[in-house]
Design a protein around this motif. Structure first.
Motif, mmCIF file in Angstrom:
data_model
loop_
_atom_site.group_PDB
_atom_site.id
_atom_site.type_symbol
_atom_site.label_atom_id
_atom_site.label_comp_id
_atom_site.label_asym_id
_atom_site.label_seq_id
_atom_site.Cartn_x
_atom_site.Cartn_y
_atom_site.Cartn_z
ATOM 1 N N ALA A 1 40.181 50.215 34.530
ATOM 2 C CA ALA A 1 38.816 49.689 34.566
ATOM 3 C C ALA A 1 38.807 48.195 34.880
ATOM 4 O O ALA A 1 37.993 47.710 35.684
ATOM 5 N N LEU A 2 39.715 47.447 34.276
ATOM 6 C CA LEU A 2 39.766 45.999 34.492
ATOM 7 C C LEU A 2 40.079 45.659 35.941
ATOM 8 O O LEU A 2 39.431 44.787 36.549
ATOM 9 N N VAL A 3 41.061 46.338 36.518
ATOM 10 C CA VAL A 3 41.436 46.034 37.905
ATOM 11 C C VAL A 3 40.347 46.466 38.872
ATOM 12 O O VAL A 3 40.029 45.739 39.837
ATOM 13 N N ASN A 4 39.737 47.625 38.648
ATOM 14 C CA ASN A 4 38.623 48.031 39.512
ATOM 15 C C ASN A 4 37.483 47.019 39.436
ATOM 16 O O ASN A 4 36.842 46.704 40.450
ATOM 17 N N PHE A 5 37.229 46.498 38.244
ATOM 18 C CA PHE A 5 36.192 45.480 38.064
ATOM 19 C C PHE A 5 36.560 44.182 38.775
ATOM 20 O O PHE A 5 35.768 43.630 39.558
ATOM 21 N N LEU A 6 37.760 43.692 38.521
ATOM 22 C CA LEU A 6 38.179 42.420 39.116
ATOM 23 C C LEU A 6 38.204 42.496 40.634
ATOM 24 O O LEU A 6 37.840 41.534 41.335
ATOM 25 N N ALA A 7 38.617 43.639 41.152
ATOM 26 C CA ALA A 7 38.674 43.805 42.605
ATOM 27 C C ALA A 7 37.289 43.801 43.240
ATOM 28 O O ALA A 7 37.139 43.469 44.424
ATOM 29 N N SER A 8 36.281 44.177 42.469
ATOM 30 C CA SER A 8 34.922 44.265 43.015
ATOM 31 C C SER A 8 34.206 42.920 43.068
ATOM 32 O O SER A 8 33.135 42.804 43.680
ATOM 33 N N LEU A 9 34.775 41.886 42.441
ATOM 34 C CA LEU A 9 34.090 40.602 42.346
ATOM 35 C C LEU A 9 34.225 39.796 43.633
ATOM 36 O O LEU A 9 35.294 39.742 44.239
ATOM 37 N N ASP A 10 33.149 39.165 44.008
ATOM 38 C CA ASP A 10 33.187 38.153 45.065
ATOM 39 C C ASP A 10 33.235 36.804 44.365
ATOM 40 O O ASP A 10 32.206 36.259 43.962
ATOM 41 N N THR A 11 34.440 36.283 44.192
ATOM 42 C CA THR A 11 34.609 35.056 43.408
ATOM 43 C C THR A 11 34.418 33.795 44.242
ATOM 44 O O THR A 11 34.559 32.688 43.718
ATOM 45 N N GLN A 12 34.113 33.945 45.518
ATOM 46 C CA GLN A 12 33.872 32.776 46.374
ATOM 47 C C GLN A 12 32.393 32.562 46.650
ATOM 48 O O GLN A 12 31.887 31.449 46.560
ATOM 49 N N ASN A 13 31.679 33.645 46.948
ATOM 50 C CA ASN A 13 30.271 33.498 47.336
ATOM 51 C C ASN A 13 29.326 34.336 46.491
ATOM 52 O O ASN A 13 28.117 34.317 46.722
ATOM 53 N N ILE B 1 25.720 38.274 31.591
ATOM 54 C CA ILE B 1 25.500 39.638 31.105
ATOM 55 C C ILE B 1 25.792 40.657 32.202
ATOM 56 O O ILE B 1 26.375 41.720 31.949
ATOM 57 N N GLU B 2 25.423 40.333 33.418
ATOM 58 C CA GLU B 2 25.675 41.241 34.533
ATOM 59 C C GLU B 2 27.174 41.531 34.671
ATOM 60 O O GLU B 2 27.585 42.675 34.894
ATOM 61 N N LEU B 3 27.998 40.519 34.514
ATOM 62 C CA LEU B 3 29.443 40.702 34.674
ATOM 63 C C LEU B 3 30.019 41.580 33.558
ATOM 64 O O LEU B 3 30.833 42.468 33.818
ATOM 65 N N SER B 4 29.619 41.333 32.311
ATOM 66 C CA SER B 4 30.140 42.185 31.232
ATOM 67 C C SER B 4 29.626 43.613 31.366
ATOM 68 O O SER B 4 30.342 44.574 31.053
ATOM 69 N N ASP B 5 28.410 43.768 31.873
ATOM 70 C CA ASP B 5 27.878 45.124 32.113
ATOM 71 C C ASP B 5 28.639 45.830 33.232
ATOM 72 O O ASP B 5 28.849 47.048 33.175
ATOM 73 N N MET B 6 29.045 45.077 34.264
ATOM 74 C CA MET B 6 29.832 45.669 35.346
ATOM 75 C C MET B 6 31.157 46.231 34.817
ATOM 76 O O MET B 6 31.577 47.332 35.193
ATOM 77 N N LEU B 7 31.807 45.480 33.935
ATOM 78 C CA LEU B 7 33.064 45.949 33.361
ATOM 79 C C LEU B 7 32.821 47.154 32.449
ATOM 80 O O LEU B 7 33.602 48.120 32.453
ATOM 81 N N LYS B 8 31.746 47.118 31.707
ATOM 82 C CA LYS B 8 31.412 48.261 30.841
ATOM 83 C C LYS B 8 31.244 49.531 31.666
ATOM 84 O O LYS B 8 31.732 50.608 31.281
ATOM 85 N N ARG B 9 30.581 49.429 32.805
ATOM 86 C CA ARG B 9 30.383 50.610 33.657
ATOM 87 C C ARG B 9 31.719 51.142 34.167
ATOM 88 O O ARG B 9 31.912 52.363 34.280
ATOM 89 N N GLN B 10 32.642 50.246 34.482
ATOM 90 C CA GLN B 10 33.955 50.701 34.930
ATOM 91 C C GLN B 10 34.677 51.454 33.806
ATOM 92 O O GLN B 10 35.307 52.487 34.053
#
Length: 589
Positions: free
Chosen positions: A320-332, A338-347
């Motif tokens: 779940a953590l890697v799928n979450f981290l891979a989905s992030l656009d950390t540049q733009n 809250i949105e980020l913690s919810d994204m990880l929860k969904r994973q």
């Protein structure tokens, strides 16, 4: 006048009515839980402070809140606009609550506290601190009269943990307890600790958010055991199962039942740090033996089935953590905390084995990351965009274990200060995780390993380095820990503990790196048995924040070996779209 000041004023009226000069609120429940159900959030109700630890003192002319270093920033913000004054725990220039009351109140003054939340040992400590100058007055909770919409005692449904997941059946655990009672020469043991009760009974509840426990008391005799909880919380199948080992009685019947149960010559074993005064009164006249709950050590040293369940939980969590981290656009990308913690929860919830979160997530962007126990709400929910660091401390509850992991995530371009701070924290994390130590070593003897590199640069952090974790139970579990406090509890095989050094710079950024470790046997030499750590957490570190120039060759090898293991464990399990990220994140330094 703010609504908080109105509540304080109402409480002062009751102080005068009951001839009391001060009132202490410890913020816990009758079971001394760290986290409590809504009924017992007394500290929050009277002060607005939402942290999990703190002491409130109300006198006729002052309202004070004592908090430790985890909450200095948060508490100051949450009590702003009220008459409350923040006091700092373990800070030389601030007296503790008892010394404050001794200094401020005249001799003979009466200090009230709720007897249902006051333990035997806490009362003794108060009386020793007051040294006869002030009187401790345990009584019914005064807040009941002014907290008009106070929630009722919860009685949510419970579920049974199958024996093949728990490792031992409830009757096997009762047998362990009874053997220990016999060795101590006791006829009964009284258990108030909710996670101990959940562990013995192989039951899990939801009366307290994120803590799978249920409000109850347990008494174990030589032949019989009594479980005091709302009988309506059981479905027919679970009630039949539980009734084969325990007599189920109403939660409110515990005092009246125990008053008639114990005979004059019965010897009672109890934990004075967990037993409230109402329960203690039922066996005050009996001979007693006191100490940690018998089950505390049994629960802390995980059996092989529990350990394997925790490994499986961390593997699913790593996916779940890697799928979450891979989905992030950390540049733009543009997100909110809250949105980020919810994204990880969904994973995490993509796995059928994930029940939910193991604690309320900490998602702190930039300056919020410097509040080490920050909790985002709709008002504080910051936008995550541009350059900065996000401290993301979350965990998953699975059918066969739980997780607790912190990663500091870089968005945009790091500063040299951020890279230095991150690398110093990483060095401490590695030093602890890779230590071999002799049997009998206590956590406080290892704590400096995680702090040493920060100290060398004039930096530090003020929370413990590691806490115990439960098995599909509470994310914080004793009796062991790793912290500067000289707690004489040896680390033992099967214990699970966190490794979470950090650094927090108010108004700028926070950094914390947390892996979970299981204690295992290592070499045995002429100097005795040695122990070491097995890392359970499976998630890459933030490569871009690592300054290789600050790492030794041995530390670089540690990071590379960890990342190679992470890659091998996860490469066939993560989403195909996440595999390129995993390859980059775990490449050799």
């Amino acid at each position: 006048m703010s609504h908080i000041d109105e509540r304080v004023a109402a409480l002062r009226t009751l102080l005068e009515k009951h001839d009391l000069d001060a009132w202490i609120i410890n913020g816990t429940d009758p079971h001394q839980s760290e986290y409590v159900c809504t009924r017992y959030r007394t500290r929050q109700w009277i002060s607005s402070f939402t942290g999990s630890a703190g002491t409130v003192v109300i006198t006729k002319d002052a309202a004070l809140l004592w908090v430790d270093s985890r909450y200095f920033i948060q508490a100051q913000q949450q009590i702003a606009g009220s008459e409350f004054v923040m006091m700092k725990v373990d800070t030389p220039s601030y007296p503790d609550p008892y010394d404050y009351l001794k200094e401020q109140l005249s001799e003979g003054s009466r200090v009230g506290i709720d007897s249902a939340t006051l333990t035997v040992s806490a009362k003794a400590s108060m009386e020793a601190a007051f040294a006869g100058k002030l009187e401790v007055v345990p009584c019914t909770d005064l807040l009941d009269a002014i907290w008009l919409d106070r929630p009722a005692v919860p009685s949510n449904k419970v579920v049974s943990v199958p024996n093949d997941i728990a490792g031992f059946s409830a009757i096997q655990k009762l047998t362990m307890v009874r053997l220990a009672m016999a060795r101590k020469g006791c006829d009964y043991t009284v258990v108030s600790s909710l996670d101990d009760i959940a562990w013995i009974t192989n039951l899990r509840g939801s009366d307290i958010s994120y803590n799978p426990v249920f409000l109850s008391y347990l008494v174990v005799g030589r032949q019989q055991a009594w479980l005091f909880t709302n009988p309506d919380r059981f479905d027919a199948e679970t009630k039949s199962l539980v009734s084969s080992d325990f007599e189920i009685l109403d939660y409110e019947a515990v005092v009246s039942t125990l008053s008639n149960l114990f005979k004059a010559d019965d010897v009672i074993y109890y934990n004075p740090d967990k037993t409230n005064l109402l329960l203690f009164e039922t066996f005050r006249a009996n001979k007693t033996v006191s100490g940690l709950d018998i089950t505390t050590d049994l629960k802390a040293c995980k059996n092989e089935t529990e350990l394997e369940g925790m490994r499986k939980a961390h593997l699913l969590d790593g996916v779940a953590l890697v799928n979450f981290l891979a989905s992030l656009d950390t540049q733009n990308g543009r997100y909110t905390e809250i949105e980020l913690s919810d994204m990880l929860k969904r994973q995490r919830k993509r796995s059928a084995h994930c029940i939910g979160e193991s604690f309320s997530p900490i998602s702190g962007w930039a300056a919020h990351g410097a509040m080490c126990h920050y909790s985002a709400d709709e008002k504080s929910n910051a936008k995550v965009a541009g350059n900065g660091l996000l401290v993301l401390d979350t965990g998953g509850m699975y059918t066969f274990g739980l997780t607790d992991v912190t990663r500091t995530i870089l968005f945009g371009i790091p500063t040299e200060e951020q890279k230095r701070d991150y690398t110093l924290v990483l060095k401490g994390n590695l030093a602890l995780a890779n230590m071999r130590f002799p049997e009998g070593t206590c956590g406080y003897q290892l704590d400096v390993l995680a702090r040493q590199f920060l100290w060398q640069q004039g930096l530090s952090y003020f929370h413990g380095t590691g806490h115990g974790l439960g098995f599909r139970l509470c994310v914080h579990e004793g009796p062991h820990s790793i912290s500067p406090k000289p707690l004489a509890v040896p680390l033992k095989k099967g214990m699970i503990v966190s490794d979470e050094p950090g650094v927090y710079k108010e108004g700028r950024h926070g950094i914390r790196l947390e892996n979970i470790l299981a204690i295992k046997e290592d070499v045995k030499t002429e100097f005795g048995q040695f122990l070491s750590f097995e890392v359970l957490t499976i998630c890459p570190f933030e490569r871009t924040l690592i300054d290789k120039n600050l790492l030794t060759e041995a530390e670089i090898a540690m990071v590379d070996a960890y990342h190679q293991w992470v890659y091998a464990e996860l490469k066939d399990l993560v989403d195909g779209t996440a595999l390129p990220y995993l390859q980059r994140a775990t490449a050799r330094l």
